[in-house]
Design a protein around this motif. Structure first.
Motif, PDB file in Angstrom:
ATOM      1  N   UNK A 195       0.833  -1.197   0.000  1.00  0.00           N
ATOM      2  CA  UNK A 195       0.000   0.000   0.000  1.00  0.00           C
ATOM      3  C   UNK A 195       0.875   1.259   0.000  1.00  0.00           C
ATOM      4  N   UNK A 196       1.982   1.198   0.733  1.00  0.00           N
ATOM      5  CA  UNK A 196       2.872   2.358   0.864  1.00  0.00           C
ATOM      6  C   UNK A 196       3.519   2.732  -0.467  1.00  0.00           C
ATOM      7  N   UNK A 197       3.782   1.718  -1.303  1.00  0.00           N
ATOM      8  CA  UNK A 197       4.508   1.982  -2.551  1.00  0.00           C
ATOM      9  C   UNK A 197       3.598   2.272  -3.736  1.00  0.00           C
ATOM     10  N   UNK A 198       2.336   1.924  -3.613  1.00  0.00           N
ATOM     11  CA  UNK A 198       1.432   1.945  -4.761  1.00  0.00           C
ATOM     12  C   UNK A 198       1.389   3.320  -5.449  1.00  0.00           C
ATOM     13  N   UNK A 199       1.139   4.378  -4.675  1.00  0.00           N
ATOM     14  CA  UNK A 199       0.990   5.719  -5.263  1.00  0.00           C
ATOM     15  C   UNK A 199       2.303   6.150  -5.925  1.00  0.00           C
ATOM     16  N   UNK A 206       2.865   4.401  -9.227  1.00  0.00           N
ATOM     17  CA  UNK A 206       1.993   4.926 -10.286  1.00  0.00           C
ATOM     18  C   UNK A 206       2.536   6.272 -10.776  1.00  0.00           C
ATOM     19  N   UNK A 207       2.909   7.149  -9.845  1.00  0.00           N
ATOM     20  CA  UNK A 207       3.426   8.480 -10.227  1.00  0.00           C
ATOM     21  C   UNK A 207       4.699   8.351 -11.070  1.00  0.00           C
ATOM     22  N   UNK A 208       5.553   7.455 -10.681  1.00  0.00           N
ATOM     23  CA  UNK A 208       6.871   7.361 -11.311  1.00  0.00           C
ATOM     24  C   UNK A 208       6.883   6.564 -12.627  1.00  0.00           C
TER      25      UNK A 208
END
Lengths: 186, 178
Positions: free
Chosen positions: A150-154, A157-159
């Motif tokens: 969950x911590x890495x998901x955003x 996606x952004x990167x």
């Protein structure tokens, strides 16, 4: 109500007998199905055992039994979770060593079972509720779901959205691939 | 000599920790094993200290298919010994409940009691073994020593433990607490 747990344990032991019989006949798939049934019941009993001190031995015995059945069923993560639970909840000294041994066996078996997968593709979709990204394999219509934290998901996606990436994942026994590493393709 | 009685018909109705089906299975093995050894209902088992006599009763006639059901003598003796040892453990100890241990674990059964909600509280180990006919190379004494040593070697060595060995030809019961 608790008598249901006694019945569950008894039936679980009967499934174990059936599994042993199937193993003797060389029917390994049938044996595993019986072990899985036994495990499902024994896990309920083990996790329902009260926490009070008078149940310390009982809890350790049932958790150890459920973890062993999880290994027999090839549910290694379940076995690891159950041994962790047993070790965290003041295990009886008579069983501590056996539980630690089981945890080691489950971890080794799980490591041997996992497969490392390298995928080159484009990050084209995200499934937020399931915490998955979907990578479209280059020049194909194949979409591979990959589980991420969950911590890495955003951040991922952004990167990496719509970029060509190389993903390294670990495929677990349940068929899901879990993200290990992600980077831009050169 | 103190006298006890085990009625295998009661075992067929289930004992604490065992269903009727499991109890019937063990009762059938026990009655057939005693019959096969030349005994009839009402036979006395003598304890190792010769201070206890245990009368074994059964009513049911043995089925004509029983011989083919119990072809494997080792299996028959194993279950027959359990059929006698389990009620015996409840008679001779203060424990009121028995639970099967998972196969492959270092015990055959767990003795204990149930809490007020019926949930089992495991407290002691029970190892059970059977011998069809004692001989120089296979005595009750040797079997008991083996079982005791087996338990002592394991991490369970500090728990209360019992060993019961049943010999069917004489018949005898050796009950030891460790």
């Amino acid at each position: 109500m608790s008598n249901e747990f006694v019945t569950m344990h008894q039936i679980a032991m009967e499934f174990v007998d059936e599994a042993r019989l199937a193993t003797q006949k060389g029917e390994t798939k049938v044996a595993r199905l019986f072990f899985q049934k036994a495990f499902a019941l024994e896990k309920v009993v083990a996790t329902a055992t009260p926490q009070e001190d008078q149940y310390r031995l009982t809890r350790s015995v049932f958790l150890r039994s459920a973890a062993t059945l999880a290994i027999d069923s090839r549910f290694y993560q379940e076995a690891i979770d159950l041994t962790n639970l047993a070790l965290k909840t003041n295990p009886h000294p008579a069983l501590r060593f056996e539980i630690e041994e089981l945890a080691e066996i489950a971890t080794t078996k799980q490591a041997n079972q996992q497969k490392i997968k390298n995928i080159k593709g484009k990050l084209v979709a995200v499934d937020l509720p399931s915490l998955q990204i979907k990578v479209q394999v280059i020049d194909s219509q194949i979409f591979i779901p990959i589980r991420v934290s969950e911590q890495l998901l955003v951040e991922i996606v952004q990167q990496y959205w719509n970029k060509v990436i190389i993903v390294q994942g670990v495929t677990h026994s349940d068929g899901f691939t879990e993200l290990k590493e992600i980077k831009h393709a050169a | 000599m103190e006298e006890f009685e085990i009625n295998l018909e009661e075992l067929r109705q289930g004992i604490p920790g065992f269903t009727e089906a499991a109890g019937s299975f063990l009762a059938e093995a026990a009655s057939y094993c005693l019959y096969k050894s030349g005994h009839e209902s009402g036979v006395f088992l003598v304890s190792n200290d010769e201070e206890k006599k245990i009368r074994i009763n059964w009513d049911r006639e043995l089925s004509k298919d029983i011989e083919s059901t119990w072809k494997d003598e080792q299996e028959l003796v194993e279950f027959a010994a359990a059929g006698i040892a389990l009620p015996l453990a409840l008679l001779l100890t203060s424990y009121t409940d028995i639970q099967r241990a998972k196969k492959g674990s270092r015990a055959d059964f767990w003795l204990g009691r149930k809490d007020e909600n019926g949930f089992p509280i495991l407290e002691a180990l029970l190892e059970v073994s059977g011998i069809m006919k004692e001989n120089d190379g296979n005595t009750i004494k040797t079997r008991v020593t083996q079982k005791k040593r087996q338990i002592k070697k394991t991490p369970y060595g500090n728990l209360p433990a019992y060993v019961i060995v049943i010999e069917f030809s004489q018949p005898k019961a050796n009950f030891q607490s460790i």
